[in-house]
Design a protein around this motif. Structure first.
Motif, mmCIF file in Angstrom:
data_model
loop_
_atom_site.group_PDB
_atom_site.id
_atom_site.type_symbol
_atom_site.label_atom_id
_atom_site.label_comp_id
_atom_site.label_asym_id
_atom_site.label_seq_id
_atom_site.Cartn_x
_atom_site.Cartn_y
_atom_site.Cartn_z
ATOM 1 N N TYR A 235 6.230 -10.512 3.523
ATOM 2 C CA TYR A 235 5.908 -9.557 2.461
ATOM 3 C C TYR A 235 5.459 -10.303 1.208
ATOM 4 N N ASN A 236 4.274 -9.961 0.728
ATOM 5 C CA ASN A 236 3.685 -10.643 -0.427
ATOM 6 C C ASN A 236 4.034 -9.999 -1.765
ATOM 7 N N ARG A 237 4.269 -8.681 -1.791
ATOM 8 C CA ARG A 237 4.410 -7.968 -3.062
ATOM 9 C C ARG A 237 5.880 -7.815 -3.451
ATOM 10 N N PHE A 238 6.129 -7.751 -4.764
ATOM 11 C CA PHE A 238 7.480 -7.531 -5.252
ATOM 12 C C PHE A 238 7.422 -6.842 -6.608
ATOM 13 N N ASP A 239 8.536 -6.204 -6.965
ATOM 14 C CA ASP A 239 8.565 -5.445 -8.207
ATOM 15 C C ASP A 239 9.114 -6.290 -9.348
ATOM 16 N N ASP A 240 9.269 -5.671 -10.504
ATOM 17 C CA ASP A 240 9.714 -6.408 -11.685
ATOM 18 C C ASP A 240 11.194 -6.768 -11.637
ATOM 19 N N SER A 241 11.895 -6.240 -10.645
ATOM 20 C CA SER A 241 13.295 -6.627 -10.423
ATOM 21 C C SER A 241 13.405 -7.713 -9.360
ATOM 22 N N LEU A 242 12.280 -8.275 -8.987
ATOM 23 C CA LEU A 242 12.219 -9.330 -7.968
ATOM 24 C C LEU A 242 12.728 -8.850 -6.614
ATOM 25 N N GLU A 243 12.407 -7.601 -6.314
ATOM 26 C CA GLU A 243 12.701 -7.046 -4.996
ATOM 27 C C GLU A 243 11.403 -6.923 -4.218
ATOM 28 N N LEU A 244 11.419 -7.415 -2.976
ATOM 29 C CA LEU A 244 10.221 -7.360 -2.141
ATOM 30 C C LEU A 244 9.858 -5.916 -1.814
ATOM 31 N N LEU A 245 8.562 -5.633 -1.774
ATOM 32 C CA LEU A 245 8.061 -4.324 -1.380
ATOM 33 C C LEU A 245 7.709 -4.399 0.102
ATOM 34 N N THR A 246 8.485 -3.724 0.933
ATOM 35 C CA THR A 246 8.346 -3.867 2.388
ATOM 36 C C THR A 246 7.630 -2.702 3.050
ATOM 37 N N SER A 247 7.252 -1.699 2.270
ATOM 38 C CA SER A 247 6.483 -0.584 2.826
ATOM 39 C C SER A 247 5.742 0.107 1.698
ATOM 40 N N PHE A 248 4.701 0.849 2.081
ATOM 41 C CA PHE A 248 3.864 1.542 1.105
ATOM 42 C C PHE A 248 3.506 2.919 1.652
ATOM 43 N N ALA A 249 3.358 3.865 0.748
ATOM 44 C CA ALA A 249 2.938 5.204 1.156
ATOM 45 C C ALA A 249 1.533 5.150 1.749
ATOM 46 N N PRO A 250 1.232 6.020 2.694
ATOM 47 C CA PRO A 250 -0.102 6.001 3.323
ATOM 48 C C PRO A 250 -1.251 6.143 2.333
ATOM 49 N N ASP A 251 -1.019 6.822 1.235
ATOM 50 C CA ASP A 251 -2.096 7.024 0.267
ATOM 51 C C ASP A 251 -2.020 6.038 -0.906
ATOM 52 N N ASP A 252 -1.219 4.988 -0.760
ATOM 53 C CA ASP A 252 -1.114 3.984 -1.822
ATOM 54 C C ASP A 252 -2.441 3.248 -1.927
ATOM 55 N N PRO A 253 -3.021 3.179 -3.116
ATOM 56 C CA PRO A 253 -4.321 2.510 -3.262
ATOM 57 C C PRO A 253 -4.182 0.997 -3.184
ATOM 58 N N GLY A 254 -5.275 0.332 -2.907
ATOM 59 C CA GLY A 254 -5.277 -1.125 -2.921
ATOM 60 C C GLY A 254 -5.381 -1.739 -1.546
ATOM 61 N N VAL A 255 -5.404 -3.035 -1.529
ATOM 62 C CA VAL A 255 -5.596 -3.808 -0.301
ATOM 63 C C VAL A 255 -4.227 -4.077 0.306
ATOM 64 N N LYS A 256 -3.706 -3.110 1.017
ATOM 65 C CA LYS A 256 -2.327 -3.202 1.472
ATOM 66 C C LYS A 256 -2.137 -4.054 2.720
ATOM 67 N N LEU A 257 -3.178 -4.295 3.484
ATOM 68 C CA LEU A 257 -3.026 -5.224 4.598
ATOM 69 C C LEU A 257 -2.724 -6.622 4.059
ATOM 70 N N ALA A 258 -3.176 -6.913 2.847
ATOM 71 C CA ALA A 258 -2.865 -8.194 2.223
ATOM 72 C C ALA A 258 -1.451 -8.224 1.667
ATOM 73 N N ALA A 259 -0.781 -7.090 1.619
ATOM 74 C CA ALA A 259 0.574 -7.030 1.090
ATOM 75 C C ALA A 259 1.617 -7.383 2.142
#
Length: 406
Positions: A235-259
């Motif tokens: 998992y590449n993405r994380f929030d401001d609390s330093l928690e990894l983002l392990t899933s995204f909503a289907p309509d989440d914008p952006g290049v999520k395969l890179a996430a």
């Protein structure tokens, strides 16, 4: 290097399956350049072979360069992203500096951003930033490539202004990370291991090693938190609390395969694993801290267990680069074997014209002719690989002298 990805914001044209034979590869490249068939056997990977290949890549585009530094037929910022660094490493200083002249004269804005057309906004709309919609998601990516090239060429006319822009809008100083998707303060930004590594590497060039080191420690922490490496998920993405983002909503914008990298499957954003490896190797060389090297090796260990596509896909070029830096430190055979495998595949994908062709660049309705975006991907990848080939060639020579070329 933003390839093999989708965004919900802009549907891509259907991508063709990987070309399975030299005959098909020859047909696709001949349509573009009347190129001869690509080689079907991987050549040996040596510094001389890599440099010869890289110079051929540069020749494909420098023959189009005008006196003002621009390239005939290329008018978007993304077309010039990687070439100045590749030209500088290849010893073509005049061409690199002229190209930066063109980029500054055409794309630099008063606030320090680089955009295709003028805008007063902190982050331009995509229509004004670049046709490369993946670069748009990784907004500061293009900017930082020119900052590092500018440092190499002593371009004080823009480097400090451009770096100030990136630090103001795309540097999450509170947690020592790089952000993307939307600028800091927008409420839509995401922090990213890959983006943090690129920002940190830029800061090493720009004379801010203390913050680069702090960013490196954030990366070490986020890699240590990875919960699913055994299942080949990264998992590449994380929030401001330093928690990894392990899933995204289907309509989440952006290049999520890179996430999220799913190492059980082919055609992942392998490049996203390579930049942190390379940056952490540089930090280890700078500080001597073993944690940086250990984390780089942990990522490479993950790569070693991934689908074999990671060794046979040109978008693993940053993994090749990172593995060469780590291999030059460790002398471990598995690192150098990864370098040789990826480089060998890329060498077989180079057409007679010099460009690197064997990949899923976006094609039009005929299934062969590249779209405008596909042509942008093609120049981007070819220029970047030339850069890494020059760097890897030198790492191999240094490792051999040190008795660490395994």
């Amino acid at each position: 290097s933003m390839l093999l990805v989708r965004t919900l914001r802009r549907p891509a044209a259907p991508l063709l399956p990987r070309l399975a034979s030299a005959t098909l590869r020859a047909r696709s490249t001949a349509t573009l350049d009347d190129d001869v068939p690509l080689p079907s056997v991987k050549p040996s990977v040596t510094p001389d072979v890599l440099r010869a290949s890289a110079n051929k890549m540069l020749d494909a585009y420098t023959r189009l360069q005008r006196p003002d530094g621009s390239l005939e037929g290329f008018d978007d910022p993304c077309h010039y992203c990687k070439l100045p660094n590749a030209l500088a490493w290849g010893g073509r200083i005049k061409e690199a500096d002229a190209m930066l002249d063109h980029c500054v004269n055409t794309f630099l804005r008063p606030n320090g951003d680089f955009t295709a057309s003028p805008t007063a906004e902190a982050a331009a709309p995509q229509s004004q930033k670049t046709i490369h919609w993946e670069f748009y998601d990784f907004y500061a990516y293009l900017n930082q490539w020119w900052i590092t090239a500018g440092v190499r060429l002593s371009r004080s006319d823009f480097v400090h202004r451009a770096a100030s822009y990136v630090l103001k809008h795309w540097h999450n100083e509170a947690i020592h990370a790089g952000c993307l998707q939307a600028p800091l303060g927008s409420g839509r930004h995401e922090n990213c291991i890959f983006t943090s590594a690129h920002l940190g590497f830029t800061l090493l060039h720009a004379g801010a090693p203390a913050e680069a080191e702090r960013i490196g420690r954030t990366i070490v922490a986020m890699v240590a938190k990875q919960p699913s490496l055994a299942e080949l998920k990264y998992y590449n993405r994380f929030d401001d609390s330093l928690e990894l983002l392990t899933s995204f909503a289907p309509d989440d914008p952006g290049v999520k395969l890179a996430a999220i990298v799913d190492g059980t499957k082919p055609d992942q954003c392998w490049w996203s694993l390579g930049y942190p490896v390379a940056f952490l190797a540089h930090l280890h060389l700078h500080t001597g801290d073993p944690d940086f090297l250990a984390t780089a090796e942990n990522i490479l260990e993950f790569v070693g267990r991934c689908d074999d596509d990671v060794r046979n896909n040109i978008v693993a070029h940053k993994v090749m680069w990172g593995a060469s830096l780590v291999g030059a430190i460790t002398g471990k055979r598995e690192h150098w074997e990864l370098v040789r495998h990826i480089a060998g595949h890329i060498l077989t994908a180079q057409a007679e014209c010099g460009r690197v062709m064997d990949w899923k660049w976006e094609r039009g309705p005929d299934g062969v002719t590249p779209t405008e975006y596909g042509a942008a991907q093609l120049i981007d990848q070819t220029g970047e690989i030339a850069y890494w080939f020059f760097v890897v060639a030198r790492q191999m020579e240094k490792a051999e002298l040190a008795g660490k070329l395994a």
